[in-house]
Design an enzyme around this catalytic site. Structure first.
Site, PDB file in Angstrom:
ATOM      1  CG  HIS A 146      -1.866  -1.195   1.237  1.00 41.66           C
ATOM      2  ND1 HIS A 146      -2.941  -1.366   0.402  1.00 41.66           N
ATOM      3  CD2 HIS A 146      -1.815  -2.296   2.024  1.00 41.66           C
ATOM      4  CE1 HIS A 146      -3.530  -2.522   0.680  1.00 41.66           C
ATOM      5  NE2 HIS A 146      -2.872  -3.106   1.653  1.00 41.66           N
ATOM      6  NE  ARG A 175      -1.059  13.828   3.608  1.00 42.36           N
ATOM      7  CZ  ARG A 175      -0.621  13.041   2.631  1.00 42.36           C
ATOM      8  NH1 ARG A 175      -0.027  13.585   1.581  1.00 42.36           N
ATOM      9  NH2 ARG A 175      -0.791  11.737   2.665  1.00 42.36           N
TER      10      ARG A 175
END
Length: 446
Positions: free
Chosen positions: A235, A291
């Site tokens: 991941h 972000r």
């Protein structure tokens, strides 16, 4: 515009923010742990403040120390970069309460998208397609078993407060649900202090597609097309490219409009990324990163936009300096994440850089804080460089990347440069025919 910005981060992203600020005529304040006193962004900043020992908990995650540094240096604003406190709503509120501007989205949006369950519900409300799954958290083993029959198999159980690939378990049949559910809750409690979990359909061979956006909270929102981040190990992204070789122009325009319409409705302000799984022509929402992203440079390369500059402008109250029709898709860009790890075992390899030579030439960009003589500390993320290339076509981009990787010298430590050299010559990667499981299968990890 701000006169002075404190950069609440380290490494290559801190240097990236410093450079954007200097080009805007803004002074910079670097914070650092004792382990980072010789870091490049610390050496280049106008001011530097040591905020604690090497441990992130005592330095880069120390809210009080960072705010004290901002106060004593008279910083107008704080840019959190990526990771650490960049998506921490409580810290964003503290920044504002202490009289500084937070260069990022509102605390309310940080909270909304920081909780995976609430984020999925918000995506549904905003018209963003989601993976079929539970409506909210799953509170008991009995509920998990009942919902599993409705959702179908395979399915995945995820921590509501999770991230970085932790707190996730796949169940391939009803017999595996109870064990996966209980393991996931236990892991979530240990890793995140929150055992809330949810369930959704597990897609077998999806790609990881994400849409980069920037919004001003004043009705302006623009997407910078999409990135394909499907080359992953456990991941964690390894290689990213933009645009995705899996999408046609109609598909990217449709999902881009869906995302920007949703962000305008939400009143979002700042840079952000909506991440999707993409399979058989369908998009399914994973999460929103509120972000800047590590891989933002490839979006900049294909669009000719400085995302950090625009993020700072928006935080200062300005409207976006461009509209969607101004954003033209120009060529292709690929980013290789170079880490201080063994290229096969991925064992960390901190140490002193005894030789450093970055590649150059047309269409080659290196975002890195390395230099000859610099010692990589063992306390932080292993990312040490991002090699970004751009070409008029994907084929040209791949040839340029091959050349740049061959020029890149980082002596004294092990790095993943040899891994990248191998991967870009694999037929599946050259053809663009890969999914999120491809790298792990290639390496025998699946």
């Amino acid at each position: 515009m701000f006169k002075k910005v404190l950069i609440a981060n380290r490494g290559e992203i801190a240097l990236r923010i410093h450079r954007a600020c200097k080009e805007m005529g803004i002074q910079t304040v670097a914070i650092h742990s004792t382990a980072d006193e010789n870091a490049m962004h610390v050496r280049l900043a106008d001011e530097a403040v040591c905020i604690g020992p090497p441990s992130p908990a005592e330095s880069y995650l120390n809210k009080a120390a960072i705010l004290t540094a901002a106060n004593i240096t008279g910083a107008d604003a704080i840019h959190p970069g990526v990771g650490f406190l960049s998506e921490n709503a409580e810290f964003a509120e503290m920044v504002v309460e202490h009289g500084h501007t937070w260069i990022g989205p509102s605390p309310a949006h940080l909270r909304m998208m920081g909780d995976k369950i609430e984020a999925k519900e918000a995506a549904k409300r905003l018209g963003i397609p989601v993976v079929p799954g539970s409506d909210g958290g799953v509170d008991s083993e009995e509920d998990a078993l009942r919902l599993a029959k409705e959702i179908g198999f395979p399915l995945i159980i995820k921590a509501a407060s999770g991230g970085g690939g932790r707190g996730m378990k796949v169940a391939n049949s009803i017999n595996e649900v109870a064990e996966a559910y209980n393991i996931c809750r236990t892991e979530a409690k240990v890793a995140f202090g929150d055992d809330a979990v949810y369930m959704e359909r597990y897609l077998g061979e999806p790609r990881h597609i994400e849409v980069q956006l920037i919004a001003d909270g004043q009705g302006g929102c623009v997407h910078l097309w999409e990135r394909d981040c499907s080359v992953q190990r456990r991941h964690q992204k390894v290689i990213e490219e933009a645009p995705s070789p899996a999408l046609d122009q109609a598909a990217r325009e449709k999902i881009g409009k869906t995302v920007t319409d949703a962000m305008v409705e939400m009143g979002y302000a700042s840079a952000g990324t909506i991440e999707f799984l993409y399979e058989r022509g369908e998009f399914f929402f994973i999460e929103m990163n509120t972000r800047l992203q590590v891989e933002h440079p490839i979006s900049e390369m294909i669009c000719g936009v400085d995302l950090v500059r625009e993020q700072i402008r928006v935080a200062a109250g300005h409207k976006l300096s461009f509209k969607q029709e101004d954003i033209k898709l120009n060529g292709h860009s690929i980013e290789c994440r170079v880490t201080a790890e063994h290229p096969e075992t991925f064992m960390p390899s901190p140490g002193k850089i005894c030789d450093y030579h970055a590649p150059g030439g047309l269409g080659v960009r290196v975002d890195s804080h390395l230099y000859t003589g610099y010692s990589i500390p063992p306390y932080y993320d292993s990312l040490v460089s991002k090699l970004i290339v751009h070409g008029d076509s994907r084929e040209e981009c791949l040839k340029r990347l091959d050349r740049a990787l061959g020029e890149y010298v980082i002596g004294g430590i092990q790095t993943t440069i040899p891994l990248h050299q191998k991967l870009i010559h694999e037929e599946a990667f050259k053809s663009g025919d890969y999914d999120i499981h491809w790298l792990e299968k290639l390496m025998g990890l699946k």
